[in-house]
Design an enzyme around this catalytic site. Structure first.
Site, PDB file in Angstrom:
ATOM      1  N   ASN A   9       0.860  -1.187   0.000  1.00 53.72           N
ATOM      2  CA  ASN A   9       0.000   0.000   0.000  1.00 53.72           C
ATOM      3  C   ASN A   9       0.896   1.237   0.000  1.00 53.72           C
ATOM      4  O   ASN A   9       1.521   1.551   1.010  1.00 53.72           O
ATOM      5  CB  ASN A   9      -0.890  -0.040   1.257  1.00 53.72           C
ATOM      6  CG  ASN A   9      -1.721   1.218   1.415  1.00 53.72           C
ATOM      7  OD1 ASN A   9      -1.780   2.058   0.514  1.00 53.72           O
ATOM      8  ND2 ASN A   9      -2.373   1.346   2.572  1.00 53.72           N
ATOM      9  N   LYS A  11       0.030   4.232  -0.141  1.00 53.60           N
ATOM     10  CA  LYS A  11      -0.621   5.389   0.519  1.00 53.60           C
ATOM     11  C   LYS A  11      -0.495   6.643  -0.362  1.00 53.60           C
ATOM     12  O   LYS A  11      -0.497   6.530  -1.582  1.00 53.60           O
ATOM     13  CB  LYS A  11      -0.069   5.581   1.940  1.00 53.60           C
ATOM     14  CG  LYS A  11      -0.156   4.273   2.744  1.00 53.60           C
ATOM     15  CD  LYS A  11       0.033   4.450   4.220  1.00 53.60           C
ATOM     16  CE  LYS A  11      -0.106   3.091   4.910  1.00 53.60           C
ATOM     17  NZ  LYS A  11      -0.040   3.178   6.361  1.00 53.60           N
ATOM     18  N   HIS A  95      -9.474   1.021   5.115  1.00 51.31           N
ATOM     19  CA  HIS A  95      -8.182   1.211   5.784  1.00 51.31           C
ATOM     20  C   HIS A  95      -8.391   2.139   6.986  1.00 51.31           C
ATOM     21  O   HIS A  95      -9.176   3.080   6.921  1.00 51.31           O
ATOM     22  CB  HIS A  95      -7.161   1.807   4.810  1.00 51.31           C
ATOM     23  CG  HIS A  95      -5.768   1.768   5.366  1.00 51.31           C
ATOM     24  ND1 HIS A  95      -5.331   2.669   6.303  1.00 51.31           N
ATOM     25  CD2 HIS A  95      -4.742   0.903   5.154  1.00 51.31           C
ATOM     26  CE1 HIS A  95      -4.079   2.368   6.636  1.00 51.31           C
ATOM     27  NE2 HIS A  95      -3.701   1.301   5.950  1.00 51.31           N
ATOM     28  N   GLU A  97      -6.770   4.518   8.153  1.00 51.17           N
ATOM     29  CA  GLU A  97      -6.561   5.949   7.914  1.00 51.17           C
ATOM     30  C   GLU A  97      -7.820   6.584   7.335  1.00 51.17           C
ATOM     31  O   GLU A  97      -8.130   7.741   7.610  1.00 51.17           O
ATOM     32  CB  GLU A  97      -5.346   6.149   6.985  1.00 51.17           C
ATOM     33  CG  GLU A  97      -4.046   5.886   7.734  1.00 51.17           C
ATOM     34  CD  GLU A  97      -2.912   5.343   6.875  1.00 51.17           C
ATOM     35  OE1 GLU A  97      -2.998   5.387   5.636  1.00 51.17           O
ATOM     36  OE2 GLU A  97      -1.927   4.844   7.468  1.00 51.17           O
ATOM     37  N   GLU A 167      -4.986  -5.078  10.594  1.00 51.42           N
ATOM     38  CA  GLU A 167      -3.962  -4.061  10.816  1.00 51.42           C
ATOM     39  C   GLU A 167      -4.238  -3.343  12.127  1.00 51.42           C
ATOM     40  O   GLU A 167      -5.089  -2.439  12.176  1.00 51.42           O
ATOM     41  CB  GLU A 167      -3.979  -3.035   9.674  1.00 51.42           C
ATOM     42  CG  GLU A 167      -3.683  -3.609   8.311  1.00 51.42           C
ATOM     43  CD  GLU A 167      -3.185  -2.527   7.352  1.00 51.42           C
ATOM     44  OE1 GLU A 167      -2.060  -2.680   6.861  1.00 51.42           O
ATOM     45  OE2 GLU A 167      -3.890  -1.534   7.126  1.00 51.42           O
ATOM     46  N   GLY A 173       2.849   2.259  10.788  1.00 54.25           N
ATOM     47  CA  GLY A 173       3.787   3.372  10.630  1.00 54.25           C
ATOM     48  C   GLY A 173       4.504   3.755  11.909  1.00 54.25           C
ATOM     49  O   GLY A 173       5.135   4.805  11.983  1.00 54.25           O
ATOM     50  N   SER A 212       3.867  -2.201  10.236  1.00 53.82           N
ATOM     51  CA  SER A 212       5.325  -2.222  10.398  1.00 53.82           C
ATOM     52  C   SER A 212       5.965  -3.556  10.008  1.00 53.82           C
ATOM     53  O   SER A 212       6.920  -4.009  10.650  1.00 53.82           O
ATOM     54  CB  SER A 212       5.715  -1.826  11.827  1.00 53.82           C
ATOM     55  OG  SER A 212       5.266  -0.516  12.107  1.00 53.82           O
TER      56      SER A 212
HETATM   57  P1  13P Z   1       3.269   0.336   7.659  1.00 57.49           P
HETATM   58  O1  13P Z   1       3.782  -0.935   7.049  1.00 57.49           O
HETATM   59  O2  13P Z   1       3.962   1.562   7.152  1.00 57.49           O
HETATM   60  O3  13P Z   1       3.198   0.242   9.144  1.00 57.49           O
HETATM   61  O4  13P Z   1       1.745   0.507   7.154  1.00 57.49           O
HETATM   62  C1  13P Z   1       0.870  -0.554   7.247  1.00 57.49           C
HETATM   63  C2  13P Z   1      -0.362  -0.201   6.500  1.00 57.49           C
HETATM   64  O5  13P Z   1      -1.134   0.636   6.927  1.00 57.49           O
HETATM   65  C3  13P Z   1      -0.619  -0.883   5.219  1.00 57.49           C
HETATM   66  O6  13P Z   1      -1.902  -0.645   4.773  1.00 57.49           O
END
Ligand code: 13P
Length: 251
Positions: A9, A11, A95, A97, A167, A173, A212
């Site tokens: 992803n 983002k 997601h 976010e 997740e 992150g 992560s």
């Molecule tokens: P990270 O791998 O940067 O922690 O992000 C995970 C994520 O949100 C994938 O959709």
């Protein structure tokens, strides 16, 4: 036997130039034949990525799509049918976010999930708890509610053609990864919830872990019985690191 999957992803990252560089890196990767690999660029770069990865066994997905399946008057949105036309196979739904920053709620996500499937896109439903929810012992309750919303609205059969990504929000992150056992416990609960409705669907659906994930922790995570691969954020922006994670899932 479920095929493993690794999804990157990207983002809200990338320019045409940096995307071209990443495509070039991905084209040079030695990828395992035992895993499905997909990348999820920003919408703006989807056609560039689809064209750039032609002939390479990496599928492309979108990070979001509209609540309506077909094109129409819906300013600023992108229809699942348009994503299929552009060459996408998958779309992320829910997601954290988007749940947190764009206020997406279960009702909206049910519609997005159904609209995507109506066009033949495979939804990747993202679920997971916040740190506060984990610390107050509500992890399984939260995840079960997020999953249950789709089951109630669309039936468990919807997961015969979908992927689920667990997740934990606190691991995204942050560099904090759930331990393999913590992730396995939630994945087992997700599969059990599906199995209570339909054991074939539960056994067939792929459950990805996200938060992560790096090459250094991927082997251990993917070694757990109910973890069928990963949804990778930051580490997917580096082709070599992403390739190493893909090989961890494919071998
Ligand atoms: P990270 O791998 O940067 O922690 O992000 C995970 C994520 O949100 C994938 O959709």
């Amino acid at each position: 036997m479920r095929r493993t999957m690794v999804a990157g992803n990207w983002k809200m990252h990338g320019t045409r130039a940096s995307v071209a560089e990443l495509i070039n890196g991905l084209r040079h990767l030695a990828l395992p034949s035992g895993a499905d690999i997909a990348v999820f660029p920003p919408c703006l770069h989807i056609t560039q990525v689809v064209d750039g990865l032609k002939g390479k066994s990496i599928q492309v997905g979108a990070q979001n799509s509209a609540v309506e399946a077909m094109q129409g008057a819906l300013t600023g949105e992108i229809a699942p049918s348009q994503l299929v036309d552009a060459g996408c196979s998958y779309v992320l739904v829910g997601h954290s976010e988007r749940r947190q920053m764009m206020g997406e709620r279960d009702g909206t996500l049910n519609r997005k999930f159904a609209a995507a499937q109506a066009c033949g896109l495979i939804p990747v439903l993202c679920i997971g708890e916040t740190l506060e929810q984990r610390e107050s012992g509500k992890t399984l309750e939260v995840v079960s509610r997020q999953l249950g919303s789709i089951i109630e609205e669309l039936g468990v059969g919807a997961f015969a053609k979908a992927v689920i990504a667990y997740e934990p929000v606190w691991a995204i992150g942050t560099g904090l990864t759930a331990t393999p056992q913590q992730a396995q416990d939630v994945h087992a609960a997700i599969r059990a919830q599906l199995a209570a409705e339909n054991s074939d669907v539960a056994q067939g659906v792929r459950l990805l872990y996200g938060g992560s994930v790096k090459a250094a922790n991927a082997v251990e995570l993917f070694g757990m019985p109910d973890i069928d691969g990963g949804l990778i954020g930051g580490a997917s922006l580096n082709a070599d690191e992403f390739g190493a994670i893909c090989r961890a899932a494919g071998n």
